[in-house]
Structures are given as structure tokens and as C-alpha cells.
Write a protein that holds these residues in place. Structure first.
Motif, mmCIF file in Angstrom:
data_model
loop_
_atom_site.group_PDB
_atom_site.id
_atom_site.type_symbol
_atom_site.label_atom_id
_atom_site.label_comp_id
_atom_site.label_asym_id
_atom_site.label_seq_id
_atom_site.Cartn_x
_atom_site.Cartn_y
_atom_site.Cartn_z
ATOM 1 N N UNK A 152 27.581 15.510 17.166
ATOM 2 C CA UNK A 152 26.583 13.801 17.907
ATOM 3 C C UNK A 152 27.104 12.492 17.421
ATOM 4 N N UNK A 153 26.960 12.603 15.997
ATOM 5 C CA UNK A 153 27.213 11.601 15.839
ATOM 6 C C UNK A 153 29.093 10.668 16.035
ATOM 7 N N UNK A 154 29.959 12.175 15.862
ATOM 8 C CA UNK A 154 30.855 11.724 15.560
ATOM 9 C C UNK A 154 31.623 11.117 17.188
ATOM 10 N N UNK A 155 30.866 12.025 18.313
ATOM 11 C CA UNK A 155 31.170 11.420 19.233
ATOM 12 C C UNK A 155 30.325 9.918 19.104
ATOM 13 N N UNK A 156 29.708 9.451 18.872
ATOM 14 C CA UNK A 156 29.140 7.996 19.040
ATOM 15 C C UNK A 156 30.096 7.140 18.227
ATOM 16 N N UNK A 157 30.748 7.682 16.989
ATOM 17 C CA UNK A 157 31.758 6.462 15.999
ATOM 18 C C UNK A 157 32.538 5.404 16.656
ATOM 19 N N UNK A 158 33.453 6.646 17.560
ATOM 20 C CA UNK A 158 34.045 5.142 18.430
ATOM 21 C C UNK A 158 34.335 4.625 19.179
ATOM 22 N N UNK A 159 33.165 4.965 19.603
ATOM 23 C CA UNK A 159 32.512 3.833 21.229
ATOM 24 C C UNK A 159 32.842 2.443 20.225
ATOM 25 N N UNK A 160 31.674 1.869 18.996
ATOM 26 C CA UNK A 160 31.820 1.102 18.854
ATOM 27 C C UNK A 160 33.260 0.260 19.413
ATOM 28 N N UNK A 161 33.611 1.002 18.575
ATOM 29 C CA UNK A 161 34.588 -0.112 17.555
ATOM 30 C C UNK A 161 35.806 0.190 19.537
ATOM 31 N N UNK A 162 35.531 0.053 20.313
ATOM 32 C CA UNK A 162 36.619 -0.439 21.509
ATOM 33 C C UNK A 162 36.551 -1.748 22.209
#
Lengths: 186, 565
Positions: free
Chosen positions: B61-71
Motif C-alpha cells: 500500500x505505502x509503496x503505491x502511495x510514495x510515488x504519487x506526491x512527487x508527480x
């Protein structure tokens, strides 16, 4: 931003490695794994590395940021003189400490991390860096005025109060408050 | 507590939802491995199996989330679309880096739990291979699948090996070590000390995330987590048969040998979406950077500030946005953020750059900073510009009353705002929602005033001409001065124009009394929402944030917005 001082990153890596080494050792001993003696060594080595790496070195250029409460550690580490100042010694020490960790699964991660830290320290040593203690500057403490009659050290540049008395009709444009109240018929 | 809900409410809600999902996944997957399918696995491993699988789910779950805030581009786009509906939601997207760090800490925590649980798992698997005794269930279980190497339970296949060797020879073990190392290196180089001082080390090491994600997806390929197959459960009920293990498969019993198989890898299902979005993000950044940028004007200001005016085809911006700039002749890989100081109504884009480090110094030299002759346009370096990206200042015109606070070079986004204000009123734009701007500039030295003072002077003139002196109220605070200068100020105190800036509004000395300022504004504009915008140091941000929350007189609400770089 300046050129990189490798020792700063090596320090962070070594501190993290020490924690991981010690944690792996605790798991190994608590779970009574086979080869727990290596785990016990891991705890001791990990704690030692943490203590050694906790005090940050003074930076060559720029302001150094201390870790909280690092002063007593700085004094201890400084007491060993060239053994702790020299980064070649540290690189070699970390490399030696990490080897026993490779013999047991629980401490393997700590071993590899400490090995990487050792390599970064080697790079720092080759670049001529060394450890400097961050010691508090010994200047006489600023004397607090005995009474409020002593003027402030760096007051805002204003003329003395008598000259500052703005006329009453110019009060709105004044950029500061009147030090004494004025009436119109002054 | 007055404005606390307005300022922090949505953030706290988002954090609670995120923590809630983490907790739910943890408990759900913990329980999922307490079923009969894993009965025999648990005979060997105990609850350590669940303790390893639960954080694994949270890691997905968290690895899914971690890329999103830096797009960045995706967030800018979302911000633009949400703004029409809700200002609060748009503001939430400004805190993307904080969220990225929180998720990173959670990943580190779950990795630790996962690894410790697996240490126990490996130990117990090894133990059950070593206790060579056919009247021990764990040993019997470990012998299953010895012939075909398919239906086995224990991934450690023989007793002539050690956990360490097994770890380095299984896909799961090897990828696990690699991605954990990548994670540790990323974290140690992201510590604030390293990030602030040696950005390049941080940025390059952070690209180990590529190794991290590849390893993460590959981690489950070996199918090392094994449970009884569905067909086997039908004919062999572990609850009834576990005690009869000495007679499994023999004729006459109703307990055939159990068969085991591994679970298919699940991680790719979680992370493939965000990975795709991030690849698109990098492609967009690359495409934008290839567009031609022409430097039209270079101005050297005192206090080591360089102004560059550029033109780029098709470039559109809003007030207070920033861009990333790259100069291939200085460094192929470095992109640095700069606030735009031009207004959207102008035909060029401009940035004011303070010369502080290697890259800015090299840019200064490349633009002819140390030469006195005028340079030809074609000798100026090629630049690439990515952006613009939206930040909090975009919202300025959505508030009726606005407080702008800039410290030192932090005044740059507001240069853009003030210029835009001037253009809007020049164009007789009566639809401007903002009715009053309070502008505070805190500056440690007088020389920095020069380029900004020109702007303020022309604004002052324009406003007097248009009889609009009430629209903009500005206060400049000089926070440091030398004794020699102080003497000059004292003498000039009665002059009509300020001795430093040449403006009619006198410069003040020292720091503003925020309590007084906030109270005065609150009483002047009762019942309205006041936007407070700050670009400056963290200490000031804390002070202003506190002021916003504590000043609620006359029903005024202060909403705090901070730039973050």
C-alpha cells in the motif's frame, strides 16, 4: 551548495548501520538463534559504532548542526586523539567490525551497511577530511544590564526622544509611536 | 483553537484515513494467514508467518502511495482542476513533500517488522530441517516434495545449507537484501543535513528508487510463501490429520500427503499504476525541457542577484508559480527551482537568482557577469525550463483581504503578484476579487532593496495617479543595520521620502509586532477570510501559523499558506 564532504554522509550511514547491527543482534540473541554468539557481538559492535558516530564532526565549510546532547560524546571521542580523528582508522575499524556479522543471518544487513559506511569513510579519508570536535565557543557571556537604565545593544536608529516628538497634527504619517503624548497647542 | 480546524482540519483527516487504512490492512492480512490453508506452515513458523505477511501488505500500500506526491505535473493539474471547487482541498496538495516523507517513514517501519519476522521464519525453517527425526511433524513436513521439488512446504530444501546461503540463492532473499540496502542508502542520504548541504548526493542516491521498485516487483516471483493447495485441503483436513502424520499417504488412512504451492506475486498489482504515472511525469518533464528557451535580457543587481528575462514559446503562467531551470553547459543533470518574478500579463518570463553556490556562480559567469562589455545574444548559454508549477501564491486573488509576508529573497513570488495587481488595474479589470493587500517585507540589508524598490516606486506612482492609495498597504522592515548607516537614518528621519528606499512609506526598523498587525487587520475587516502568504524561514512560519490560529476577533479567519522549496 559547495563540494561534498563525504564524511557527513558516511556518518549518517554508519549511525544507521550501528542501529541495524544492534537490532539484528538483539533479535538473534532474544530468539536464541543458532550462532547467537555472533549476534551478541553484533549488539556490542553496533552500540560501540553508535556511540562513536553520534557526535557530528565540525564541517570544513559552513555551519555545523549538532545532534541533541552530543557534547559529552564529543568530549569522549575527542579524548582518543588521532585514533578517532583520522578517517582511515575509522574506515578500517568499521570494516573489521562488520566482518563477524556476515556469519549469521540476523546481522548480515548490519554487516553490509557498516561495510558501505566504511567505504564512504575511505573516500572521505582519501579526500583529506578529518574529524573535528564541535566545541562551544569560549567567549565571555553577554552581561545582562543590571537595570533597565542600560541602553539596548543595537537599538533602532532613531533620534533621542526630545527630537522625536512629532507634532500632533502629523501623528498619522509618523512611522513610530510618540514616546511622550502631545497635544495640539504644543 | 479558533482557526485550527480551518487551517489543519483537512490534513489531520487525510493522515487519520491513511493510518486507518494501514491498520486495517495490517490486521486483515494478519488474520488471513490464520486460516486452515496455512495450518502446516504455522506448525513450523508459528505466528511469525502472520507477522511477516501483515507488514508486507502495508508495504504494498505505502509503496503505491510514495510515488504519487512527487508527480509535480500531475499535482499541478489536479490543483488547477480542484481550485474551482474547493480552496482547502487545493491547499492540501501543497503538503505533498510532507506526505511523501511520512509514507517513507512508514515504509521503513514496516520493512523493519517484515525483516525481523522473516529472521524468525528462516530460523524456524532451518531448525525443522535439522531436527532429523521422523516423529517430529516439522521435519516430516519439510521432507514433502523432496522428489519433484514442486509441492514442498519448506523453502529450505536440504539440511546441508545455512540460512545465509539460502537467502542469497533465492529470488526473494536476494531481492530483499538489495531493496533493503537501496532503502537504507536512500534514507541516510535524505537526512536534512545532507539534503540541505549536498543536494546532488541526495538527488542521485534517491534514484536508487528505480532499483527499489524493480526489486520490489520481483520479490514475490519465487513464490516462497507456501500453503496447502485447494485440492489438497479437500482431501486432507489439517485439523483432523495433523496428529496422524506418521501414517500419511499410507493405504488405509484417509489422510493423503498434503500438497503445497506458493502464492502468486501480488505487489505488481499495487504499484504498476503509480509507476506508470511516474514514468509519464518524467516524460512530460523531459519533453518540456526540450522546448527552446531564449534569454532576452540579463540584469546584474547588487547583493549578488542575477535577473534573467527569457522567452519560451507557448509558456503560460499564473502568479507566484515557479519553474525548474537547467543549463546543459554547466551540468546535464542538475535542475534547480526558481520563483517567477514576472506577471502573467507580461510577454516574457523572468527570474531573480541569488548567487549562493556552484551552479548559480557558474550561471553568473556564463551570462557574462564578470565582463563589462555587452554580450551578443547568441553567446548566452542555452537553458531549459520545466514548469510552471503551482504553489500557494496562486490563491492570492481568491481572498478578499490578503497578507503577503516575504523574508529577504522570499519576496520573489510576491513581486509577481504585485506586478500582476498593477496590470490588472491598468486594464480596468473590475472583476478583481481582492480588495486589500497588506505587504510585509523583512530584509537584513539595504542593498537588496534596489530591484524591488523600483517596482514599489512605480506601483506607488500608479496608485496615486489612479487614486487607489488604499488598495496596497506595504511595510518594509530592516532587520539589521550597521552603526554608520544608523547615524544617516537618524539624520534623515524627517525627510519626506525614506532614505533607503526612496518611497513615501517609511522603512521600519527591527521586526514587526505580529500580534498588533493581526489584531489591527482583524478589526479592520470583520467577518472576512484573510489569506496569509509567507515565503521565508521556518521560525517565521511557526510564528505566523500560531498567530493565524489564535487571532479570531471580529469573526475574522486567517488562513495560512506557506511556500515550500
Amino acid at each position: 551548495m559547495g563540494k561534498i564532504e563525504w564524511a557527513m554522509w558516511a556518518n549518517e550511514q554508519a549511525l544507521a548501520a550501528g542501529l541495524i547491527y544492534a537490532t539484528g543482534g538483539i533479535v538473534g540473541v532474544a530468539g536464541q538463534f543458532r550462532g547467537w554468539q555472533f549476534a551478541a557481538f553484533g549488539i556490542a559492535a553496533g552500540v560501540f559504532v553508535c556511540l562513536l558516530e553520534y557526535p557530528r564532526s565540525k564541517r570544513g565549510k559552513g555551519t555545523s548542526v549538532e545532534r541533541t546532547g552530543q557534547y559529552c560524546f564529543t568530549v569522549c571521542v575527542n579524548a582518543f586523539g588521532p585514533l578517532t580523528r583520522n578517517y582511515y582508522v575509522r574506515a578500517f575499524l568499521h570494516a573489521a567490525l562488520c566482518v563477524p556479522g556476515g556469519f549469521m543471518l540476523a546481522t548480515v544487513l548490519g554487516c553490509v551497511c557498516l561495510g558501505i559506511a566504511s567505504l564512504i569513510y575511505l573516500s572521505a579519508a582519501i579526500h583529506g577530511e578529518h574529524w573535528e570536535p564541535i566545541l562551544p565557543r569560549t567567549e565571555p557571556p553577554k552581561r545582562v544590564g543590571d537595570s533597565i537604565k542600560e541602553p539596548p545593544q543595537n537599538p533602532p536608529p532613531r533620534p533621542p526622544p526630545e527630537l522625536r516628538r512629532k507634532k500632533a497634527d502629523k501623528l498619522e504619517t509618523a512611522a513610530y509611536d510618540n514616546p511622550m503624548s502631545v497635544t495640539v497647542n504644543e | 483553537m479558533g482557526n485550527f480546524a480551518a487551517n489543519e482540519g483537512l490534513s489531520i483527516f487525510v493522515i487519520l484515513v491513511w493510518l486507518g487504512i494501514n491498520a486495517f490492512l495490517f490486521v486483515h492480512f494478519y488474520m488471513a494467514f490464520l486460516v486452515d490453508r496455512y495450518y502446516y506452515t504455522r506448525v513450523i513458523l508459528g505466528h511469525a508467518l502472520s507477522w511477516a505477511r501483515a507488514p508486507a501488505a502495508c508495504l504494498n500500500f505505502n509503496c503505491m502511495l510514495i510515488l504519487l506526491p512527487v508527480c509535480r505535473n500531475l499535482l499541478s493539474f489536479l490543483r488547477g482542476s480542484i481550485q474551482c471547487c474547493s480552496r482547502t482541498a487545493a491547499r492540501q496538495l501543497d503538503r505533498n513533500l510532507t506526505f511523501h516523507k511520512l509514507v517513507a517513514y512508514m515504509i521503513a517501519l514496516h520493512t523493519a517488522i517484515h525483516i525481523i519476522a522473516h529472521l524468525f521464519n528462516f530460523e524456524r525453517f532451518m531448525d525443522s530441517q535439522l531436527m532429523i527425526n521422523n516423529s517430529h511433524l516439522p521435519y516430516v513436513l519439510s521432507q514433502i516434495g523432496k522428489n519433484d521439488n514442486r509441492s514442498y512446504l519448506n523453502p529450505i530444501r536440504t539440511n546441508e545449507t545455512s540460512q545465509t546461503i539460502v537467502m542469497f540463492t533465492t529470488i526473494a532473499g536476494l531481492t530483499g537484501v538489495v531493496i533493503t540496502l537501496a532503502l537504507i542508502l536512500i534514507i541516510t542520504s535524505s537526512m536534512e543535513v545532507i539534503r540541505r548541504s549536498y543536494f546532488e548526493v541526495f538527488w542521485f542516491t534517491h534514484h536508487l528508487f528505480i532499483v527499489f521498485f524493480i526489486g520490489l516487483v520481483a520479490h514475490g516471483i519465487g513464490r516462497i510463501v507456501r500453503g496447502q493447495t485447494v485440492e489438497s485441503i479437500i482431501v486432507h483436513d489439517p485439523k483432523k490429520c495433523h496428529s496422524k502424520f506418521e501414517t500419511w499417504g499410507q493405504s488405509g488412512t484417509d489422510c493423503p500427503k498434503p500438497d503445497f504451492a506458493g502464492n502468486p506475486p501480488m505487489t505488481w498489482k499495487w504499484v504498476v499504476g503509480p509507476m506508470f504515472l511516474y514514468v509519464c511525469e518524467r516524460l512530460v518533464r523531459f519533453y518540456r525541457s526540450q522546448q527552446k528557451v531564449v534569454i532576452t535580457k540579463v540584469v546584474m543587481h547588487p547583493s549578488k542577484t542575477l535577473e534573467l528575462q527569457m522567452k519560451k514559446k507557448g509558456f503560460k503562467m499564473e502568479v507566484g508559480q515557479y519553474v525548474f531551470m537547467q543549463c546543459p553547459s554547466i551540468s546535464q543533470l542538475e535542475w534547480h527551482p526558481f520563483t517567477l518574478t514576472s506577471a502573467p500579463e507580461e510577454d516574457h518570463l523572468s527570474v531573480h537568482i541569488r548567487i549562493v553556490g556552484d551552479w548559480t556562480q557558474a550561471l553568473y559567469t556564463a551570462c557574462g557577469g564578470d565582463k563589462t562589455v555587452v554580450l551578443d545574444a547568441w553567446t548566452l548559454p542555452k537553458l531549459a525550463v520545466d514548469g510552471p508549477f503551482g504553489t500557494a501564491s496562486e490563491d492570492v486573488f481568491r481572498y478578499e483581504v490578503v497578507m503577503l509576508v516575504g523574508a529577504g529573497i522570499g519576496v520573489t513570488p510576491f513581486a509577481s503578484v504585485l506586478k500582476s495587481v498593477w496590470y490588472k488595474h491598468v486594464q480596468e479589470n473590475k472583476n478583481v476579487f481582492t480588495k486589500k493587500i497588506y505587504f510585509y517585507w523583512l530584509c537584513p540589508e539595504t542593498q537588496a532593496f534596489e530591484w524591488f524598490a523600483d517596482l514599489l516606486q512605480s506601483l506607488e506612482r500608479q496608485m496615486t495617479e489612479k487614486d487607489m492609495r488604499d488598495f496596497l498597504s506595504y511595510n518594509i522592515y530592516l532587520t539589521r543595520w550597521k552603526d554608520a548607516e544608523a547615524a544617516h537614518f537618524r539624520v534623515q528621519y524627517e525627510a519626506e521620502n525614506d532614505p533607503i528606499t526612496g518611497l513615501k512609506q517609511k522603512t521600519r526598523y527591527g521586526k514587526p509586532n505580529w500580534d498588533n498587525e493581526f489584531s489591527a487587520i482583524a478589526t479592520q475587516h470583520p467577518g472576512s477570510k484573510v489569506g496569509v502568504f509567507l515565503c521565508g524561514p521556518t521560525a517565521l512560519a511557526k510564528a505566523l501559523g500560531k498567530q493565524c490560529i489564535s487571532h479570531t476577533e471580529s469573526g475574522t479567519e486567517f488562513i495560512f499558506n506557506k511556500e515550500n522549496f
